[in-house]
Design an enzyme around this catalytic site. Structure first.
Site, short mmCIF file in Angstrom:
data_model
loop_
_atom_site.label_atom_id
_atom_site.label_comp_id
_atom_site.label_asym_id
_atom_site.label_seq_id
_atom_site.Cartn_x
_atom_site.Cartn_y
_atom_site.Cartn_z
N LYS A 118 0.82 -1.22 0.00
CA LYS A 118 0.00 0.00 0.00
C LYS A 118 0.85 1.26 0.00
CE LYS A 118 -4.55 -1.42 1.45
NZ LYS A 118 -5.69 -1.23 2.34
N LYS A 200 -4.12 -10.81 -6.72
CA LYS A 200 -5.37 -10.96 -5.95
C LYS A 200 -6.48 -10.10 -6.58
CE LYS A 200 -6.14 -8.56 -2.22
NZ LYS A 200 -6.23 -7.92 -0.91
N LYS A 203 -10.89 -4.64 -5.24
CA LYS A 203 -11.80 -3.60 -5.72
C LYS A 203 -11.06 -2.32 -6.11
CE LYS A 203 -13.01 -3.20 -0.88
NZ LYS A 203 -13.89 -3.83 0.05
P1 TYM Z 1 -10.64 -6.20 3.46
O1 TYM Z 1 -11.71 -5.18 3.62
O2 TYM Z 1 -9.52 -5.90 2.52
O3 TYM Z 1 -11.27 -7.57 3.02
C1 TYM Z 1 -12.32 -8.18 3.75
C2 TYM Z 1 -12.15 -9.70 3.74
O4 TYM Z 1 -12.15 -10.18 2.40
C3 TYM Z 1 -11.01 -11.00 2.19
N1 TYM Z 1 -10.58 -10.84 0.78
C4 TYM Z 1 -10.42 -11.85 -0.06
N2 TYM Z 1 -10.55 -13.18 0.09
C5 TYM Z 1 -10.30 -13.96 -0.99
N3 TYM Z 1 -9.93 -13.47 -2.19
C6 TYM Z 1 -9.76 -12.15 -2.39
N4 TYM Z 1 -9.41 -11.68 -3.58
C7 TYM Z 1 -10.02 -11.28 -1.29
N5 TYM Z 1 -9.97 -9.92 -1.14
C8 TYM Z 1 -10.31 -9.68 0.13
C9 TYM Z 1 -9.97 -10.47 3.16
O5 TYM Z 1 -8.98 -11.43 3.44
C10 TYM Z 1 -10.82 -10.14 4.36
O6 TYM Z 1 -11.03 -11.29 5.15
N6 TYM Z 1 -7.88 -5.55 7.59
C11 TYM Z 1 -9.08 -6.16 7.04
C12 TYM Z 1 -10.34 -5.74 7.76
C13 TYM Z 1 -10.26 -5.90 9.23
C14 TYM Z 1 -10.32 -7.13 9.93
C15 TYM Z 1 -10.21 -6.77 11.31
C16 TYM Z 1 -10.46 -8.46 9.55
C17 TYM Z 1 -10.12 -4.91 10.13
N7 TYM Z 1 -10.08 -5.42 11.38
C18 TYM Z 1 -10.21 -7.74 12.30
C19 TYM Z 1 -10.46 -9.43 10.55
C20 TYM Z 1 -10.34 -9.07 11.91
C21 TYM Z 1 -9.22 -5.77 5.58
O7 TYM Z 1 -8.71 -4.79 5.15
O8 TYM Z 1 -10.06 -6.59 4.89
#
Ligand code: TYM
Length: 335
Positions: A118, A200, A203
Site C-alpha cells: 500500500k 489478488k 476492488k
Molecule cells: P478487506 O476489507 O480488505 O477484506 C475483507 C475480507 O475479504 C477478504 N478478501 C479476499 N478473500 C479472498 N480473495 C480475495 N481476492 C479477497 N480480497 C479480500 C480479506 O482477506 C478479508 O477477510 N484488515 C481487514 C479488515 C479488518 C479485519 C479486522 C479483519 C479490520 N479489522 C479484524 C479481521 C479481523 C481488511 O482490510 O479486509
C-alpha cells in the site's frame, strides 16, 4: 453432577467500507461468516477506521459504510444471531489500539507485506495510520478475546502479528488475551484477478474487468467471466500452470459445492466458453437473492440503523470491560 456451562467460541471479523464488495470478499470471507454463526458467538464489523489509512471522500465513506453493513446483512448474517456494528461506534477499539501500538515493534510493522504494497501504491500518503494499521486490527480482535478470525489469505500475516502482540502482552503483564486462530477456508481464500490471475482480485484495481462486484448485474457478470484470462490448452483442469482456469474452478467449486474432480469431469471435452458461462451462472444465481435483500435493507434506513445501534451497544459493553482490564494492568490511574 454439576452442569457444565461452556461458552460458545467467539468469532470476530471485519471488512473495509472502501467500495462495493468483490466476489473475492464474498468467497474468501463474508460467505463463511454466515456459515459460522450457528456454531459460534459472532461479531462482524465494518472497519471504517481502517479505511482512513487511504484518503477517502467523507460523504462517500459515510454512504459506503451503510452500504457495507447492508451487504453483510444481505449476505446471510442474521442480526438475531450475530452482532453487526460499525468500528467507529465502539471507541474501545481505538483505545486498545494505542496500548497495543506501544507493545508492537517498528521492525514487526515494517515487515507487513500489506504496508509495503500500500505504501508503494499510495506513495504520496504513507501515513502513520497505514503503518500502525495492524495494531488497530489486533485491537479489533483482542478487545473481544476472539477465538477465531475468518479471513482470506491476505490477512494471515496480520493475524500472526496479532498473536505475537497478545502473547507478548500476556507475558509482560499477566494472562489477558486469548490467542486468536485464523479461519481460512481451503478453497477460495484467495480469489485472483480475472485479468491477471497471478494477482489478488481487488476492488481498487484500475481494470474493472479484473473483478466482479456483488452489485454487478447478470450481463456484466457474464461479460467479465467471458473475458477472464485463461490459457490456450482448452482443457478445464486445475494446476499451477493454469492460474486463470484454476481461479475460475475455485469460484465455481465454492459456489456450487462441487470439488475439482467433479468439475473437471463435468466439462471434459468442452471448451472454455461453456465453462465460463457456467461459472457466470453460479455467480449470478448466488448474488441474485443477495442483491434483492441488499436493496430492501438499504431502502429501510431505520431498520438498518436500529441493528447497527444495537450492535454497537452490545459490542461496546464487551469491549469496554476489556479496555478497563487492560488499563488497570498497564497502570492507567482509575478514579
Ligand atoms: P478487506 O476489507 O480488505 O477484506 C475483507 C475480507 O475479504 C477478504 N478478501 C479476499 N478473500 C479472498 N480473495 C480475495 N481476492 C479477497 N480480497 C479480500 C480479506 O482477506 C478479508 O477477510 N484488515 C481487514 C479488515 C479488518 C479485519 C479486522 C479483519 C479490520 N479489522 C479484524 C479481521 C479481523 C481488511 O482490510 O479486509
Amino acid at each position: 453432577m454439576s452442569e457444565q456451562i461452556q461458552r460458545k467460541k467467539r468469532i470476530l471479523s471485519g471488512i473495509q467500507p472502501t467500495g462495493t464488495f468483490t466476489l473475492g470478499n464474498y468467497v474468501g470471507a463474508v460467505r463463511n461468516w454466515g456459515a459460522l454463526q450457528e456454531e459460534y458467538e459472532c461479531l462482524y464489523m465494518i472497519a471504517n477506521l481502517h479505511a482512513l489509512t487511504v484518503r477517502q471522500e467523507p460523504a462517500a465513506l459515510r454512504r459506503q459504510t451503510r452500504e457495507a453493513a447492508a451487504m453483510v446483512l444481505a449476505s446471510g448474517i442474521d442480526p438475531q444471531k450475530s452482532t453487526v456494528f460499525i468500528q467507529s461506534h465502539v471507541p474501545a477499539h481505538a483505545e486498545l489500539s494505542w496500548v497495543l501500538s506501544c507493545n508492537t515493534q517498528f521492525g514487526e510493522l515494517s515487515r507487513m507485506t500489506q504496508f509495503k504494497d500500500k505504501s508503494a501504491k499510495h506513495s504520496d500518503n504513507v501515513n502513520a495510520g497505514l503503518f500502525t494499521y495492524p495494531a488497530l486490527m489486533a485491537a479489533d480482535i483482542l478487545v473481544y478475546n476472539a477465538d477465531l478470525v475468518p479471513v482470506g489469505v491476505d490477512q494471515k500475516q496480520h493475524l500472526e502479528l496479532t498473536r505475537n502482540i497478545a502473547q507478548r502482552f500476556n507475558n509482560l503483564y499477566s494472562p489477558t488475551f486469548t490467542l486468536p486462530e485464523p479461519y481460512i477456508a481451503k478453497t477460495g481464500a484467495k480469489i485472483m484477478s480475472l485479468q491477471e490471475p497471478e494477482k489478488k482480485m481487488s476492488k481498487s484495481d484500475t481494470n474493472v474487468n479484473s473483478f466482479i462486484l456483488m452489485t454487478d448485474d447478470p450481463d456484466t457478470i457474464l461479460r467479465k467471466c467471458k473475458r477472464a484470462v485463461t490459457d490456450s490448452e482448452g482443457t478445464v483442469r486445475a494446476g499451477d500452470d493454469k492460474p486463470g482456469v484454476t481461479n475460475l474452478m475455485s469460484i465455481y467449486s465454492v459456489l456450487t459445492g462441487k470439488d475439482f474432480a467433479a468439475i473437471e469431469a463435468e466439462f471434459a471435452g468442452q471448451g472454455y466458453g461453456v465453462f465460463k458461462e457456467a461459472v457466470a451462472g453460479s455467480i449470478i444465481d448466488t448474488f441474485r437473492p443477495i442483491q434483492q435483500e441488499y436493496t430492501r435493507i438499504l431502502a429501510d434506513k431505520d431498520y438498518l440503523d436500529g441493528i447497527l445501534s444495537e450492535g454497537a451497544a452490545k459490542a461496546s459493553h464487551m469491549a469496554n470491560r476489556m479496555v478497563n482490564k487492560v488499563y488497570k494492568k498497564v497502570g492507567m490511574l482509575q478514579l
